[in-house]
Scaffold this motif. Sequence first.
Motif, PDB file in Angstrom:
ATOM      1  N   LEU A   1       7.661   0.710 -10.423  1.00 35.88           N
ATOM      2  CA  LEU A   1       7.575   2.152 -10.647  1.00 35.88           C
ATOM      3  C   LEU A   1       6.569   2.785  -9.686  1.00 35.88           C
ATOM      4  O   LEU A   1       6.788   3.877  -9.146  1.00 35.88           O
ATOM      5  N   LYS A   2       5.470   2.078  -9.477  1.00 34.97           N
ATOM      6  CA  LYS A   2       4.423   2.599  -8.598  1.00 34.97           C
ATOM      7  C   LYS A   2       4.903   2.680  -7.145  1.00 34.97           C
ATOM      8  O   LYS A   2       4.467   3.544  -6.388  1.00 34.97           O
ATOM      9  N   GLN A   3       5.828   1.803  -6.761  1.00 33.90           N
ATOM     10  CA  GLN A   3       6.417   1.895  -5.418  1.00 33.90           C
ATOM     11  C   GLN A   3       7.189   3.195  -5.252  1.00 33.90           C
ATOM     12  O   GLN A   3       7.220   3.783  -4.175  1.00 33.90           O
ATOM     13  N   TRP A   4       7.815   3.628  -6.335  1.00 35.13           N
ATOM     14  CA  TRP A   4       8.613   4.857  -6.286  1.00 35.13           C
ATOM     15  C   TRP A   4       7.766   6.105  -6.541  1.00 35.13           C
ATOM     16  O   TRP A   4       7.944   7.114  -5.886  1.00 35.13           O
ATOM     17  N   GLN A   5       6.868   6.010  -7.524  1.00 36.34           N
ATOM     18  CA  GLN A   5       6.017   7.146  -7.883  1.00 36.34           C
ATOM     19  C   GLN A   5       4.577   6.648  -7.961  1.00 36.34           C
ATOM     20  O   GLN A   5       4.157   6.102  -8.985  1.00 36.34           O
ATOM     21  N   PRO A   6       3.792   6.789  -6.901  1.00 36.05           N
ATOM     22  CA  PRO A   6       2.475   6.155  -6.796  1.00 36.05           C
ATOM     23  C   PRO A   6       1.473   6.538  -7.875  1.00 36.05           C
ATOM     24  O   PRO A   6       0.470   5.826  -8.063  1.00 36.05           O
ATOM     25  N   THR A   7       1.703   7.612  -8.612  1.00 38.26           N
ATOM     26  CA  THR A   7       0.743   8.014  -9.648  1.00 38.26           C
ATOM     27  C   THR A   7       0.841   7.162 -10.914  1.00 38.26           C
ATOM     28  O   THR A   7      -0.024   7.248 -11.785  1.00 38.26           O
ATOM     29  N   ILE A   8       1.864   6.354 -11.032  1.00 38.05           N
ATOM     30  CA  ILE A   8       2.071   5.584 -12.262  1.00 38.05           C
ATOM     31  C   ILE A   8       1.237   4.305 -12.231  1.00 38.05           C
ATOM     32  O   ILE A   8       1.377   3.466 -11.343  1.00 38.05           O
ATOM     33  N   ASP A   9       0.374   4.149 -13.227  1.00 40.48           N
ATOM     34  CA  ASP A   9      -0.472   2.954 -13.335  1.00 40.48           C
ATOM     35  C   ASP A   9      -0.213   2.158 -14.609  1.00 40.48           C
ATOM     36  O   ASP A   9      -0.680   1.026 -14.728  1.00 40.48           O
ATOM     37  N   HIS A  10       0.495   2.743 -15.573  1.00 38.77           N
ATOM     38  CA  HIS A  10       0.657   2.054 -16.856  1.00 38.77           C
ATOM     39  C   HIS A  10       1.881   2.602 -17.589  1.00 38.77           C
ATOM     40  O   HIS A  10       2.342   3.711 -17.311  1.00 38.77           O
TER      41      HIS A  10
END
Length: 346
Positions: free
Chosen positions: A219-228
Amino acid sequence: MNTQSINVAIVGITGYGGLELLRLLYNHPTVHVVSIHNTSSSTEDISTTFPHLKSMYKITPTPFDPVHIMQSADLVFFATSSGVTKDIAEPFIAKKFPVIDLSGDFRLTAPDYATWYKKTPAAQSLLDEANYSLADFYQQNSHYIANPGCYATATLLGLAPLAQHQLLDQDNIIIDAKSGLSGAGKSLNLSSHFINVNENFSMYKANQHQHIPEITQQLKQWQPTIDHIQFTTSLLPINRGIFISAYVKINNETTADKLQKIYEDTYQDKPFVRVMPKDQLPDIKQVVGTNFADIGLTYNPVTKYLTIVSVIDNMIKGAAGQAIQNMNHLFDLDETTGLQLIAQYA
C-alpha cells in the motif's frame, strides 16, 4: 524465453500449495513437471501418497539438489513452509535462475520478517534480489518472484484502486479478513480440529498476522502516506475461500458512481479481477475453484465510509493460481494460460 515447452520443478510437494500446483499445471498447455521434491526423505510415487493423482501423474519425489534442478528445469516453484525457502534459495539467486516462491520468506525486509515470522531472515543481499509480484500488477524486476500471501492478495486487490489514486484516509483502513481452513496449512493444531472448526466461527492472530506488514508495504508503494492498517483474521468453517470486508474512509469528496468508475477503470484490462455492479457484493462461492478475485463496493455518503468486499479462492488466486499467473508473465505467455477455470458452484 522458450514459450513452446517449459520444464518446471516443484519443491514442497506434499503441502496444499504444492498439490494445487500439480493439479493446475496438469492442464497447462506449455508446462511439463519434470521433478518434484520433498524436504523430507519420502520416495514413494506421488500417486501412492495421494491416490487422487493416480493415472494423472507418475512421478517420484527426489532429493533436493539445486544443480540437478537447474540442469533439468526452466523454473522452480518453492511451495515450502515459511522458514524453509530462505535456507535453500541462495544457489538459484546466485545463478539468476527463475524462481516463484509461494512461501513468505522473501516478501519482507529482514527486520520485518524477523518481527512478524519470528524466524531468522535471509541475508538482506538475497532479499534485495527478490521481486514481490501481485500478478495483476506485474512488473518484471527480477527472476526471483515472491508470490503474495492469500490474505494480502485479496486485500491489496480490494484497496489498490484507492491507494493508486491517493484516496485512502491513512487512519481509517479497517480490514476484517476471513479464511477457510486450508489457509492455515496442513499442520494440525487444536484450532484446526474438526470438532473446533465445524459449526464454529473464531478470530485468530488479532493484530499479529504475518500478512499485515506485507499489505502495508505494498500500500505504501502506491500511497506513501500509509503506515498502518487495522487488520483482523477469522476462521470460517469451510475448506477454502477468503472473504475480505474492508471499511475505509475516503479522504476527499466523492460519490458512489465516481468510486465505482475508478474500480472499473483500474481493472478493465485485468482478466482475473471482476468488479461487481454498484452496490452488489460478491460471495465466496462464485470464485471457489478459480483464479478470479471478485470485488464489490457500497458507499455511505453520510459516514463517508466505503465498504469493499473482495473474495478469492485462497489456494488458487491466493497461492498456486497466482504463482502460475506470475510464471505466465515471466515467460511472456498470455497470463490466462492454463487458468481459465469456472467456479465449483455446487
